[in-house]
Motif scaffolding. Sequence first.
Motif, PDB file in Angstrom:
ATOM      1  N   GLU A   1       0.844  -1.209   0.000  1.00 59.57           N
ATOM      2  CA  GLU A   1       0.000   0.000   0.000  1.00 59.57           C
ATOM      3  C   GLU A   1       0.872   1.250   0.000  1.00 59.57           C
ATOM      4  OE1 GLU A   1      -2.963   0.024   3.037  1.00 59.57           O
ATOM      5  OE2 GLU A   1      -4.176  -1.471   1.977  1.00 59.57           O
ATOM      6  N   SER A   2       1.813   1.296   0.939  1.00 65.38           N
ATOM      7  CA  SER A   2       2.686   2.467   1.030  1.00 65.38           C
ATOM      8  C   SER A   2       3.954   2.049   1.769  1.00 65.38           C
ATOM      9  CB  SER A   2       1.978   3.589   1.788  1.00 65.38           C
ATOM     10  OG  SER A   2       2.916   4.458   2.374  1.00 65.38           O
TER      11      SER A   2
ATOM     12  N   GLN B   1       3.036   0.575  -5.625  1.00 63.15           N
ATOM     13  CA  GLN B   1       2.512   1.185  -4.402  1.00 63.15           C
ATOM     14  C   GLN B   1       1.057   1.570  -4.665  1.00 63.15           C
ATOM     15  OE1 GLN B   1       4.778   3.798  -1.322  1.00 63.15           O
ATOM     16  NE2 GLN B   1       4.090   5.130  -2.944  1.00 63.15           N
ATOM     17  N   THR B   2       0.150   0.929  -3.946  1.00 59.57           N
ATOM     18  CA  THR B   2      -1.271   1.089  -4.278  1.00 59.57           C
ATOM     19  C   THR B   2      -1.956   2.228  -3.518  1.00 59.57           C
ATOM     20  OG1 THR B   2      -1.751  -0.619  -2.659  1.00 59.57           O
ATOM     21  CG2 THR B   2      -1.611  -1.319  -4.965  1.00 59.57           C
TER      22      THR B   2
ATOM     23  N   ARG C   1      -2.327  12.121  -2.712  1.00 54.59           N
ATOM     24  CA  ARG C   1      -1.899  10.770  -3.069  1.00 54.59           C
ATOM     25  C   ARG C   1      -0.668  10.856  -3.950  1.00 54.59           C
ATOM     26  NH1 ARG C   1      -6.005   6.123  -3.912  1.00 54.59           N
ATOM     27  NH2 ARG C   1      -3.965   5.258  -4.243  1.00 54.59           N
ATOM     28  N   TRP C   2       0.140   9.800  -3.903  1.00 54.11           N
ATOM     29  CA  TRP C   2       1.294   9.748  -4.801  1.00 54.11           C
ATOM     30  C   TRP C   2       1.063   8.599  -5.765  1.00 54.11           C
ATOM     31  CZ3 TRP C   2       5.102  12.866  -6.153  1.00 54.11           C
ATOM     32  CH2 TRP C   2       6.146  12.339  -6.922  1.00 54.11           C
TER      33      TRP C   2
ATOM     34  N   GLN D   1       7.930   1.011 -13.035  1.00 56.81           N
ATOM     35  CA  GLN D   1       8.646   2.005 -13.852  1.00 56.81           C
ATOM     36  C   GLN D   1       9.508   2.959 -13.029  1.00 56.81           C
ATOM     37  OE1 GLN D   1       8.649   1.806 -17.056  1.00 56.81           O
ATOM     38  NE2 GLN D   1       7.078   0.233 -17.105  1.00 56.81           N
ATOM     39  N   ASN D   2       9.119   3.147 -11.780  1.00 56.75           N
ATOM     40  CA  ASN D   2       9.719   4.255 -11.014  1.00 56.75           C
ATOM     41  C   ASN D   2      10.419   3.757  -9.758  1.00 56.75           C
ATOM     42  OD1 ASN D   2       8.648   6.120 -12.883  1.00 56.75           O
ATOM     43  ND2 ASN D   2       6.656   5.936 -11.880  1.00 56.75           N
ATOM     44  N   LEU D   3      10.737   4.672  -8.877  1.00 55.09           N
ATOM     45  CA  LEU D   3      11.273   4.306  -7.560  1.00 55.09           C
ATOM     46  C   LEU D   3      10.319   4.834  -6.496  1.00 55.09           C
ATOM     47  CD1 LEU D   3      15.095   5.102  -8.061  1.00 55.09           C
ATOM     48  CD2 LEU D   3      14.048   2.831  -7.811  1.00 55.09           C
TER      49      LEU D   3
END
Length: 265
Positions: free
Chosen positions: A30-31, A55-56, A65-66, A72-74
């Motif tokens: 989730e985070s 990261q959901t 929210r992010w 694809q990312n970090l």
Amino acid sequence: MNNHFDIESFRQHLSTRWLGQSVQYFEELESTSSYARELPVREIAHGMFCITDNQTKGRGQYDRRWESEPGQNLTFSLVFTPQQSAGFHVLTLACALAIVEHLNEFVDDQPCACIKWPNDVMLNDKKVGGLLTESIFSGNKLGRLIIGIGLNVNQREFSPEVADKATSISLEKGEKIDRERLLSEILSRIEHKYTLWQQKQKDLLKAINRNIEGYGQWVQLKVDGQLLEETYKMLGINEQGQLLMLNHEGGIESFSYEQIRIVSD
Ligand code: BTN
């Protein structure tokens, strides 16, 4: 998802002394910051971090929210257990500086990355990353400091709401980026900045200031959500990580980082 973060490759590139030597990888979470926050004390080690490919429920500043495209990312969170419990925001800015300095060497010969107050990392005037710091105290003793970092690395498309404001390193550099290598290099730089922060080096503040958008300029401010009419000259941050602003009467005002946003057009 076929683009898994390759922990083995990351470990091979990693040349830090302590930061990132202990890592927990999750295909989905989730985070990472919520995970690090909930870890029991016995599982906490200074310099450990957790990272996920998907990261959901990523959290950003100001309860936003992010969003990050899986694989694809970090998206990762560093865990620190510092002795000192002051100046967290300087440490967050020091981490942002580490990323900015790396991008300025990595992406182009011309410096094109900077910090946008309070915790954004900008690349060619668009947001490429953000940091979120959380502290956990037991009584009045700092238990852990969690610095969550989201960096757009290989994502090429963004949702319509952010498409004109967001970018990725790959979009700006024009090639696919090796995430494992990038992260290992960024962690080396963060480790170095951490030492400077611990030693309360004045040069760290100077370097942060030189790399903050608007430094030395007259800017418009939003304080606690209200746009102020008069402009202020940005004098830079102090040891507490407050932003010092000169008003038109020659007075200096200090603002904590949650308090203000610099307004740019
Ligand atoms: C922002 O610019 O608003 C800060 C974004 C921080 C996002 C990162 S991604 C890893 C870590 N886990 C989270 O839930 N948030 C941070």
